[in-house]
Scaffold this motif. Structure first.
Motif, PDB file in Angstrom:
ATOM      1  N   VAL A 287      -6.605  -7.588   5.283  1.00 52.41           N
ATOM      2  CA  VAL A 287      -5.905  -6.975   4.158  1.00 52.41           C
ATOM      3  C   VAL A 287      -6.837  -6.833   2.957  1.00 52.41           C
ATOM      4  N   SER A 288      -7.681  -7.833   2.718  1.00 50.68           N
ATOM      5  CA  SER A 288      -8.621  -7.775   1.605  1.00 50.68           C
ATOM      6  C   SER A 288      -9.565  -6.586   1.752  1.00 50.68           C
ATOM      7  N   SER A 289     -10.043  -6.352   2.965  1.00 51.26           N
ATOM      8  CA  SER A 289     -10.923  -5.207   3.219  1.00 51.26           C
ATOM      9  C   SER A 289     -10.180  -3.890   3.012  1.00 51.26           C
ATOM     10  N   PHE A 290      -8.953  -3.817   3.512  1.00 47.02           N
ATOM     11  CA  PHE A 290      -8.140  -2.605   3.374  1.00 47.02           C
ATOM     12  C   PHE A 290      -7.883  -2.306   1.893  1.00 47.02           C
ATOM     13  N   VAL A 291      -7.553  -3.339   1.127  1.00 47.29           N
ATOM     14  CA  VAL A 291      -7.289  -3.186  -0.307  1.00 47.29           C
ATOM     15  C   VAL A 291      -8.562  -2.720  -1.022  1.00 47.29           C
TER      16      VAL A 291
ATOM     17  N   GLY B 238      -9.952  -8.282  16.919  1.00 47.73           N
ATOM     18  CA  GLY B 238      -9.863  -8.478  15.487  1.00 47.73           C
ATOM     19  C   GLY B 238     -10.906  -7.742  14.678  1.00 47.73           C
ATOM     20  N   SER B 239     -11.785  -6.976  15.335  1.00 49.80           N
ATOM     21  CA  SER B 239     -12.803  -6.216  14.610  1.00 49.80           C
ATOM     22  C   SER B 239     -12.156  -5.031  13.900  1.00 49.80           C
ATOM     23  N   SER B 240     -12.653  -4.713  12.706  1.00 44.92           N
ATOM     24  CA  SER B 240     -12.114  -3.552  12.003  1.00 44.92           C
ATOM     25  C   SER B 240     -13.124  -2.992  11.023  1.00 44.92           C
ATOM     26  N   GLY B 241     -12.980  -1.696  10.796  1.00 42.31           N
ATOM     27  CA  GLY B 241     -13.778  -1.019   9.788  1.00 42.31           C
ATOM     28  C   GLY B 241     -12.822  -0.424   8.777  1.00 42.31           C
ATOM     29  N   SER B 242     -12.616   0.890   8.905  1.00 45.61           N
ATOM     30  CA  SER B 242     -11.682   1.560   7.987  1.00 45.61           C
ATOM     31  C   SER B 242     -10.533   2.246   8.702  1.00 45.61           C
ATOM     32  N   GLN B 243     -10.699   2.518   9.995  1.00 45.99           N
ATOM     33  CA  GLN B 243      -9.662   3.258  10.706  1.00 45.99           C
ATOM     34  C   GLN B 243      -8.456   2.362  10.995  1.00 45.99           C
ATOM     35  N   PHE B 244      -7.281   2.884  10.670  1.00 46.35           N
ATOM     36  CA  PHE B 244      -6.046   2.144  10.896  1.00 46.35           C
ATOM     37  C   PHE B 244      -5.050   3.034  11.623  1.00 46.35           C
TER      38      PHE B 244
ATOM     39  N   GLU C 189       5.253   3.493   2.525  1.00 48.42           N
ATOM     40  CA  GLU C 189       4.709   2.256   1.974  1.00 48.42           C
ATOM     41  C   GLU C 189       4.520   1.213   3.064  1.00 48.42           C
ATOM     42  N   ILE C 190       3.425   0.472   2.938  1.00 49.66           N
ATOM     43  CA  ILE C 190       3.107  -0.595   3.890  1.00 49.66           C
ATOM     44  C   ILE C 190       3.180  -1.938   3.176  1.00 49.66           C
ATOM     45  N   ALA C 191       3.993  -2.839   3.677  1.00 49.89           N
ATOM     46  CA  ALA C 191       4.000  -4.221   3.188  1.00 49.89           C
ATOM     47  C   ALA C 191       2.817  -4.916   3.857  1.00 49.89           C
ATOM     48  N   LEU C 192       1.765  -5.176   3.092  1.00 56.19           N
ATOM     49  CA  LEU C 192       0.547  -5.769   3.648  1.00 56.19           C
ATOM     50  C   LEU C 192       0.780  -7.246   3.967  1.00 56.19           C
TER      51      LEU C 192
ATOM     52  N   ALA D  59       0.858  -1.183   0.000  1.00 56.15           N
ATOM     53  CA  ALA D  59       0.000   0.000   0.000  1.00 56.15           C
ATOM     54  C   ALA D  59       0.896   1.235   0.000  1.00 56.15           C
ATOM     55  N   VAL D  60       0.745   2.076  -1.005  1.00 55.37           N
ATOM     56  CA  VAL D  60       1.514   3.308  -1.110  1.00 55.37           C
ATOM     57  C   VAL D  60       0.636   4.444  -0.577  1.00 55.37           C
TER      58      VAL D  60
END
Length: 224
Positions: A95-99, A164-170, A83-86, A73-74
């Motif tokens: 990672v699929s959700s983030f992508v 392990g819950s996640s939405g969009s915030q990182f 850059e993040i190595a996913l 991810a750039v």
């Protein structure tokens, strides 16, 4: 005594002198403007306006990332690019959700709304308040031995949500070790541009509100 005649060459010389003075003045003004621009972007971060809050609602995406797939991810920000190595090996669902969100342009023009010195920089909230999300939640339990050390990227969640819950915030860890329990979904780790992350971290305050707006201009995904 002879009468002195007027020499027209003097007028030409005077005109050239005035033009030269004008050029020098323009250069000095230009340099002054450059200094002002440098001050406006002190610390290497461009001065930007805070974006307007927005409400976004997506349905949970299908799993598209394969386990172990090489993805980067750039992250382009108003403070530079990192850059993040996913980590699709240990966290393919997250990672699929983030992508998915990145490729939908979800993160474009959002901010790092929370910056805690020597702890984390956190972004990805469309509302900019720390309470917004993409309209869905993904749950993927993080590795039990996960340590949130400098450069690790993970997903934020409220205390009431299961591990392990996640939405969009990182968030990106900026301290040596955030000292957090393994309850936050793993995204990956910064492998290029850690200096940019540190630059953003330097804008943190004890109240966690940044000294100035830090914009996520875009997040693009590179495969392979």
């Amino acid at each position: 005594m002879e009468e002195q005649k007027f020499d027209p060459r003097l007028i030409i010389l005077a005109v050239f002198a005035l033009v030269a003075v004008g050029i020098v003045a323009a250069i000095l003004i230009s340099r002054g403007g450059s200094d002002s621009a440098t001050t406006a972007s002190a610390g290497g971060c461009e001065k930007v306006e805070a974006p307007a809050p927005k409400t976004v609602s997506f349905e949970a995406p299908k799993q598209t990332v394969k386990q172990g797939e090489e993805l980067t991810a750039v992250v382009k920000t108003s403070c530079g690019t990192f850059e993040i190595a996913l980590d699709a090996e240990r966290a393919p669902k997250t990672v699929s959700s983030f992508v998915f969100l990145a490729e939908e342009g979800f993160y474009d023009d959002l901010t790092f709304h929370r910056i805690v010195p020597e702890f984390v920089i956190q972004g990805g909230d469309p509302e900019g308040t720390g309470t917004g999300g993409p309209g869905y939640t993904v749950v993927e339990k993080p590795p039990p031995n996960l340590a949130y050390t400098k450069g690790v990227v993970a997903m934020a969640k409220s205390g009431a949500e299961p591990p392990g819950s996640s939405g969009s915030q990182f968030y990106v860890v900026t301290g040596a070790d955030a000292g957090l329990p393994p309850e936050y979904a793993l995204v990956g780790k910064v492998d290029k541009g850690i200096g940019v992350v540190e630059r953003i971290g330097d804008l943190g305050t004890p109240t966690e509100e940044p000294k100035q707006t830090v914009l996520i201009e875009s997040i693009s995904i590179e495969r392979g």
